[in-house]
Design a protein around this motif. Structure first.
Motif, PDB file in Angstrom:
ATOM      1  N   PHE A 140      37.840  57.060  42.100  1.00  0.00           N
ATOM      2  CA  PHE A 140      38.999  57.911  41.820  1.00  0.00           C
ATOM      3  C   PHE A 140      39.656  57.424  40.527  1.00  0.00           C
ATOM      4  CE2 PHE A 140      38.826  57.802  46.530  1.00  0.00           C
ATOM      5  CZ  PHE A 140      38.729  59.162  46.799  1.00  0.00           C
ATOM      6  N   LYS A 141      39.869  58.340  39.598  1.00  0.00           N
ATOM      7  CA  LYS A 141      40.499  57.944  38.323  1.00  0.00           C
ATOM      8  C   LYS A 141      42.014  57.962  38.495  1.00  0.00           C
ATOM      9  CE  LYS A 141      38.844  57.524  34.677  1.00  0.00           C
ATOM     10  NZ  LYS A 141      38.726  56.206  34.006  1.00  0.00           N
ATOM     11  N   MET A 178      44.513  63.430  46.408  1.00  0.00           N
ATOM     12  CA  MET A 178      45.426  64.489  45.945  1.00  0.00           C
ATOM     13  C   MET A 178      45.498  64.554  44.430  1.00  0.00           C
ATOM     14  SD  MET A 178      48.731  64.549  48.289  1.00  0.00           S
ATOM     15  CE  MET A 178      48.673  64.612  50.047  1.00  0.00           C
ATOM     16  N   ILE A 179      45.537  63.391  43.806  1.00  0.00           N
ATOM     17  CA  ILE A 179      45.623  63.371  42.339  1.00  0.00           C
ATOM     18  C   ILE A 179      44.314  63.884  41.738  1.00  0.00           C
ATOM     19  CG2 ILE A 179      45.821  61.847  40.319  1.00  0.00           C
ATOM     20  CD1 ILE A 179      47.832  60.164  42.023  1.00  0.00           C
ATOM     21  N   GLU A 180      43.195  63.397  42.273  1.00  0.00           N
ATOM     22  CA  GLU A 180      41.891  63.871  41.768  1.00  0.00           C
ATOM     23  C   GLU A 180      41.716  65.364  42.018  1.00  0.00           C
ATOM     24  OE1 GLU A 180      38.734  62.636  40.592  1.00  0.00           O
ATOM     25  OE2 GLU A 180      39.562  60.703  40.005  1.00  0.00           O
ATOM     26  N   GLY A 181      42.279  65.837  43.137  1.00  0.00           N
ATOM     27  CA  GLY A 181      42.157  67.260  43.468  1.00  0.00           C
ATOM     28  C   GLY A 181      43.091  68.146  42.653  1.00  0.00           C
ATOM     29  N   GLY A 182      43.944  67.531  41.843  1.00  0.00           N
ATOM     30  CA  GLY A 182      44.824  68.304  40.967  1.00  0.00           C
ATOM     31  C   GLY A 182      46.090  68.830  41.640  1.00  0.00           C
ATOM     32  N   LEU A 183      46.366  68.356  42.868  1.00  0.00           N
ATOM     33  CA  LEU A 183      47.563  68.849  43.562  1.00  0.00           C
ATOM     34  C   LEU A 183      48.839  68.301  42.949  1.00  0.00           C
ATOM     35  CD1 LEU A 183      46.675  68.634  47.360  1.00  0.00           C
ATOM     36  CD2 LEU A 183      47.193  70.675  46.041  1.00  0.00           C
ATOM     37  N   VAL A 184      48.812  67.031  42.566  1.00  0.00           N
ATOM     38  CA  VAL A 184      49.984  66.359  41.990  1.00  0.00           C
ATOM     39  C   VAL A 184      49.502  65.370  40.935  1.00  0.00           C
ATOM     40  CG1 VAL A 184      51.536  66.501  44.003  1.00  0.00           C
ATOM     41  CG2 VAL A 184      49.874  64.649  43.851  1.00  0.00           C
ATOM     42  N   ASP A 185      50.437  64.964  40.058  1.00  0.00           N
ATOM     43  CA  ASP A 185      50.079  63.992  39.012  1.00  0.00           C
ATOM     44  C   ASP A 185      50.596  62.590  39.326  1.00  0.00           C
ATOM     45  OD1 ASP A 185      48.793  65.822  37.402  1.00  0.00           O
ATOM     46  OD2 ASP A 185      50.637  66.402  36.361  1.00  0.00           O
ATOM     47  N   ARG A 186      51.754  62.519  40.021  1.00  0.00           N
ATOM     48  CA  ARG A 186      52.383  61.205  40.154  1.00  0.00           C
ATOM     49  C   ARG A 186      53.052  61.092  41.522  1.00  0.00           C
ATOM     50  NH1 ARG A 186      55.637  61.300  35.658  1.00  0.00           N
ATOM     51  NH2 ARG A 186      54.143  60.280  34.289  1.00  0.00           N
ATOM     52  N   GLU A 235      49.372  57.185  39.715  1.00  0.00           N
ATOM     53  CA  GLU A 235      49.181  58.366  38.863  1.00  0.00           C
ATOM     54  C   GLU A 235      47.782  58.457  38.278  1.00  0.00           C
ATOM     55  OE1 GLU A 235      51.875  58.339  35.383  1.00  0.00           O
ATOM     56  OE2 GLU A 235      52.711  56.518  36.203  1.00  0.00           O
ATOM     57  N   LYS A 236      47.528  59.540  37.595  1.00  0.00           N
ATOM     58  CA  LYS A 236      46.229  59.769  36.938  1.00  0.00           C
ATOM     59  C   LYS A 236      45.944  58.646  35.962  1.00  0.00           C
ATOM     60  CE  LYS A 236      45.825  64.718  36.384  1.00  0.00           C
ATOM     61  NZ  LYS A 236      46.267  65.743  35.470  1.00  0.00           N
ATOM     62  N   SER A 237      44.699  58.248  35.864  1.00  0.00           N
ATOM     63  CA  SER A 237      44.318  57.198  34.915  1.00  0.00           C
ATOM     64  C   SER A 237      43.481  57.806  33.797  1.00  0.00           C
ATOM     65  CB  SER A 237      43.513  56.127  35.647  1.00  0.00           C
ATOM     66  OG  SER A 237      42.885  55.271  34.737  1.00  0.00           O
ATOM     67  N   ASP A 238      43.897  57.537  32.563  1.00  0.00           N
ATOM     68  CA  ASP A 238      43.092  58.017  31.423  1.00  0.00           C
ATOM     69  C   ASP A 238      42.142  56.933  30.930  1.00  0.00           C
ATOM     70  OD1 ASP A 238      44.453  60.422  31.470  1.00  0.00           O
ATOM     71  OD2 ASP A 238      46.090  59.599  30.249  1.00  0.00           O
TER      72      ASP A 238
END
Ligand code: ACO
Length: 327
Positions: free
Chosen positions: A2-3, A127-135, A169-172
């Motif tokens: 998971f990123k 949830m974050i990977e699925g695009g539901l939420v960012d943080r 949160e999302k990891s870049d």
């Protein structure tokens, strides 16, 4: 994989400290017994007017501050706890209120006992990977001493109160959850349970008189499963990440008993110097032990970006799990 990454951590322990020596004065126990059988020296006790959401809010402010954001930047609040302020509304909703978040984001609790924070981390990642939420503000918190049977020396010496929060949160970049492993076995639920207060046994004068609103634990049985499942969780999380104990820079286990931790690191081949042991000063705070220990490790400089972090948990349900993170 998971990123996602943890960008902020924070913890809070209530001011009052109860040492083993304090307990010696009120019950038939000793500092020696508690220390050698569990590794615990002292625990923090929430004040009478301090509820779980109050201590979560204090820990959350620190995590939010470290992440360099404001409460309004959060998309979702999750609180893992078995000692919510109320059966409903969710403690997470009270936290939303305490933090002054008026953006109508979702907020809910996770019930997986001591495994709650790790369960929440896996749910957050999905949830974050699925695009539901960012943080996500993900917290583990307990006021366990409010459901402790102070007449039962085999359990009351074990627990403490506190809260740990993280911003996920999302990891870049390289930071990620490399692997995860989780499970449950509901057939064993009776071995570690708060018997009364739910729909199975609603509160009554009888349940209060018989102390059925407190933690009931078959210590020896729980101990055996805890050792086995903590080992399994560590080994399986590492295997799924294609890593071994040698690769681990820091291991943060659920803190239920130092002997369970020692048995697990022996099996996984992780040295004690790379293992977080906080049970001596926080005791067992169920869902809060991992995020509090994580916050302590971060603030002590024991965890640096790029490090390999192993987490494992075990608790009522039974529930268990492990995760490997690239920090
Ligand atoms: N002080 C002094 N003596 C005690 C105490 C105490 N506080 N508590 C128990 N004893 C005595 C017992 O009465 C018993 O005496 P006896 O031999 O005369 O009958 C003796 O000490 C040994 O008792 P055991 O229960 O066998 O002690 P053990 O070494 O198994 O340790 C413990 C008990 C610490 C509870 C251990 O079983 C344990 O850690 N269990 C697992 C806890 C855990 O992992 N929980 C999961 C998560 S918790 C959660 O989800 C909230």
């Amino acid at each position: 994989m998971f990123k996602v990454k943890i960008t902020g951590t924070g913890s809070y322990l209530p001011k009052k400290v109860l040492t083993n020596f304090d307990l010696e004065k009120t019950m038939d126990t000793s500092d020696e017994w508690i220390r050698t059988r569990t590794g615990i020296r002292e625990r923090h006790i929430a004040a009478d007017d301090e509820a779980t959401s109050d201590i979560v809010a204090k820990a959350a402010e620190k995590a939010i501050d470290m992440a360099g954001i404001t409460p309004k930047d959060i998309d979702l609040i999750m609180v893992a706890t078995i000692t919510p302020d109320n059966a409903f509304p969710a403690t997470a909703c009270w936290v939303q209120k305490h933090l002054g978040i008026d953006t109508e984001i979702p907020a809910f609790d996770i019930g997986a006992a001591c495994s709650g924070y790790l369960y929440g981390l896996i749910v957050s990642a999905g949830m974050i990977e699925g695009g539901l939420v960012d943080r996500i503000l993900l917290c583990g918190a307990e006021t366990l001493t409010k459901i402790t049977n102070w007449d039962d020396r085999s359990t009351c010496v074990l627990f403490g109160d506190g809260a740990g929060c993280t911003v996920v949160e999302k990891s870049d970049g390289d930071s990620a959850i490399l692997s995860s492993y989780w499970g449950a076995d509901g057939r064993l639920g009776d071995l570690l349970i708060q018997p009364a207060g739910g729909s199975r046994m609603p509160a009554s004068h009888k349940t209060v008189d018989e102390n059925l609103h407190t933690v009931s634990m078959a210590g020896n049985d729980v101990y055996k499963y805890a050792v086995s499942k903590m080992k399994e969780s560590a080994m399986e999380a590492l295997r799924r990440a294609n890593l071994t104990g040698d690769d681990v820079d820091l291991y943060i286990p659920h803190q239920a008993n130092i002997r369970i931790i020692e048995a697990t690191i022996k099996r996984a081949g992780i040295p004690m110097e790379k293992t977080s042991v906080t049970i001596d000063h926080i005791a067992n705070i169920s869902a809060a032990t991992v995020p509090i220990s994580l916050d302590e490790a971060v603030r002590e400089g024991r965890l640096n970006r790029g490090d390999i972090l192993l987490l494992t948990v075990f608790g009522g349900g039974f529930t268990w799990g492990g995760a490997v993170l690239k920090w």
